[in-house]
Enzyme design. Structure first.
Site, PDB file in Angstrom:
ATOM      1  N   LYS A  83      55.940-111.362 -48.645  1.00 42.04           N
ATOM      2  CA  LYS A  83      56.465-110.015 -48.874  1.00 42.04           C
ATOM      3  C   LYS A  83      55.393-109.041 -48.413  1.00 42.04           C
ATOM      4  O   LYS A  83      54.220-109.387 -48.369  1.00 42.04           O
ATOM      5  CB  LYS A  83      56.728-109.802 -50.365  1.00 42.04           C
ATOM      6  CG  LYS A  83      57.628-108.626 -50.669  1.00 42.04           C
ATOM      7  CD  LYS A  83      59.073-109.058 -50.817  1.00 42.04           C
ATOM      8  CE  LYS A  83      60.006-107.883 -51.035  1.00 42.04           C
ATOM      9  NZ  LYS A  83      61.374-108.349 -51.325  1.00 42.04           N
ATOM     10  N   LYS A 186      76.870-102.282 -54.161  1.00 38.89           N
ATOM     11  CA  LYS A 186      77.518-103.018 -53.084  1.00 38.89           C
ATOM     12  C   LYS A 186      77.824-104.463 -53.484  1.00 38.89           C
ATOM     13  O   LYS A 186      78.913-104.972 -53.231  1.00 38.89           O
ATOM     14  CB  LYS A 186      76.633-102.990 -51.830  1.00 38.89           C
ATOM     15  CG  LYS A 186      76.642-101.623 -51.148  1.00 38.89           C
ATOM     16  CD  LYS A 186      76.047-101.673 -49.762  1.00 38.89           C
ATOM     17  CE  LYS A 186      74.537-101.788 -49.818  1.00 38.89           C
ATOM     18  NZ  LYS A 186      73.945-101.767 -48.453  1.00 38.89           N
ATOM     19  N   GLY A 188      78.013-105.734 -56.590  1.00 40.74           N
ATOM     20  CA  GLY A 188      78.966-105.760 -57.701  1.00 40.74           C
ATOM     21  C   GLY A 188      80.404-105.589 -57.221  1.00 40.74           C
ATOM     22  O   GLY A 188      81.334-106.229 -57.747  1.00 40.74           O
TER      23      GLY A 188
END
Lengths: 363, 363
Positions: A83, A186, A188
């Site tokens: 990351k 989005k 959900g």
């Protein structure tokens, strides 16, 4: 907080490589953390965020990159975990020189790290980064990008929820079950669609009125409740946290009526120990990073040249992986979150070790 | 102490890239700091040292790598500045797996950093590191190594001292001058030989009785004094600090009788401001990193395939560089240490900038 070890200095953080990059003229200050490359190049997004100080940035990138290693391992990808964070205010500090300087540092790692979008970075930023490096995903569709990754995130969560339903009730079908969704973003929304198609009853909440309006217009059969407390104390079978982290904590777990938790949010367990609390209450928890990996599966597919059907097939395997983890948890008498970590550690060790079988004269 | 900025958090450290590397099984914890690659790959040794904590290791590697950038720039090398530290006890922790894990991380930077020996690492260690990476100098002579770098370090210091003598007295010859050498280690011994050949009188001291014995046997004409205080308060024209850092400080500068300082030690100025103190007392200071770069010139020559005569020619140019710096200092009315920094910054900016003239389609 150190880079090599945690605040106390006793516990090693366990990261393979942590790279601080700076370019004074463009103002770039970035940290790329590679937790492990045992399974392949480390893949994880770039978060652009105005951290209060260097320590906060370090803490975040170390946690997030570790999480990606476990997520990618359990997603069955040939990718390690990494990351990056860019320390700055994306609205004020983002510029072509800064993003391209960052891209050169990603390139300097020779493919040990692949980047992608995260909070504060978007497909057009990755297109800019890509002008300096080959090792970037999350690009715009015009450049071979995978598009909106919420599509397969939701699909994967649905598959993970089906595996949990089968483990709990003997059948993967959610028909007739009441599923409570916290967060109609989005993911959900897509999840709502999958559940309704499967015959489930959906109860939902969100902090935004616009989400409520969307639900009323699109799926009037969805029951809407005011807030998360109302949702989790209502008569639901499955709880799907799909918003911020920390949904499962000392306040929510004791009042939870669902006996299955399976959602899209990251870091659902507020602190170590909550997984035991869930176990003690008889709540079956489908580990977040296992079932929400559809997004990274979608984005990672760009490395091969994006193919939606192939990525969807791979995301569909979240069903099998979740089943395996729930069985392992049962066999070993540990919470599913612990079983998932064990299985990920095992894959990193066992598959990583295979490189000792050398294929040619190489380093 | 942060990586991006100094303790106060206000002043950026200015390093291009700082890479934390760890391998839990071999116990490796290393930090590779790249200050600048404007002039070429960053070259600097690997220090193996049991730091008390992570902060001390970071502080050391940031300071040392910055120093290498300025040294390499003023040595006229096509090399940037870097340095690495391995955090551990070399006697207890050094092993084949640890050194080779370190070598893999050096390799992972793709040639942006070349390593070499430093405190706690030796040519045989670099031979081991080289089993995992191409980007290593300071190897054994059997593997193309440059051998004992004190030879050209001393030669370069002698050339720098000649330039200072010319600036001060109109002639580079040290014949008839009294030169006080503090430290009869390898460099001090070679320097004694150069000075005696040139007709100088040498006064010397060391903390070791064996060094005294060596001097009495080899060069009975050298005057030996008990300690550094006796040396610097004696009637000398040139002071050559050739031992530990910090030789020029608030205690020594006021009592110094020499009017030229030119020695081999690193970091002779104990703190910022001492360069002005020297200037005010009319002492001409030949900046340490400018005149002691013969060693890195010798080692860097390995990258081309070591040739002693070529390296010696290059070290001989320390004479010209020192002259230029002393002239620039005079012209700009600043201490020579400041002039050297300016000239190094200028070379990094002006020569680094040339890469904007692109030679092919490349990143």
């Amino acid at each position: 907080m150190g880079v090599f070890s945690t605040a106390g200095g006793t516990e090693p953080t366990g990261h393979e490589q942590v790279v601080f990059c700076s370019d004074q003229q463009s103002g770039l200050r970035a940290i790329i953390a590679i937790y492990s490359t045992a399974l392949g190049p480390a893949l994880g997004g770039t978060r652009f965020y105005p951290y209060a100080n260097e320590e906060d940035a370090i803490h975040d990138v170390l946690e997030l990159s570790r999480g990606m290693a476990y997520k990618n391992a359990m997603a069955g990808l040939d990718l390690g975990g990494g990351k990056a964070v860019i320390w700055g205010d994306p609205d004020r500090d983002k510029s072509e020189p800064l993003l391209r300087a960052y891209g050169r540092f990603v390139e300097s790692l020779g493919g040990r790290y692949y980047t992608a979008c995260d909070v504060g970075t978007y497909v057009q930023d990755m297109d800019m980064v890509a002008r300096e490096t080959r090792f970037v995903t999350g690009r715009s569709e015009a450049h071979g990008g995978a598009g909106d990754s919420s599509v397969l995130t939701a699909y994967g969560v649905f598959q993970g929820m089906r595996a949990a339903a089968e483990h709990r009730w003997g059948s993967p079908s959610l028909a007739g079950r009441r599923v409570g969704i916290a967060g109609l973003g989005k993911v959900g929304k897509h999840l709502t669609r999958h559940l309704l198609s499967d015959g489930a009853q959906v109860v939902a909440t969100d902090v935004s009125q616009r989400a409520f309006e969307w639900a009323r217009e699109t799926y009037p059969q969805v029951d809407l409740v005011d807030d998360v407390t109302a949702l989790i104390t209502s008569d639901i079978d499955v709880y799907a946290p799909c918003a911020l982290g920390g949904a499962l904590n000392d306040d929510t777990v004791p009042v939870l009526r669902a006996t299955v938790v399976a959602g899209a949010a990251n870091n659902q367990l507020a602190h170590p120990g909550v997984e035991k609390l869930l176990d003690e209450r008889g709540v079956l928890y489908a580990p977040d990073y296992v079932i929400n990996s559809g997004g990274v599966i979608q984005v990672a597919d760009e490395i091969e040249g994006f193919n939606f059907e192939r990525a969807k097939l791979r995301a569909g395997k979240i069903y099998d992986t979740t089943r395996q983890i729930l069985l392992l948890a049962q066999e070993e008498g540990v919470p599913p979150a612990v079983a998932a970590d064990r299985m990920a550690d095992r894959r990193m060790a066992e598959v990583g070790r295979l490189r000792t079988i050398r294929l040619r004269h190489e380093r």
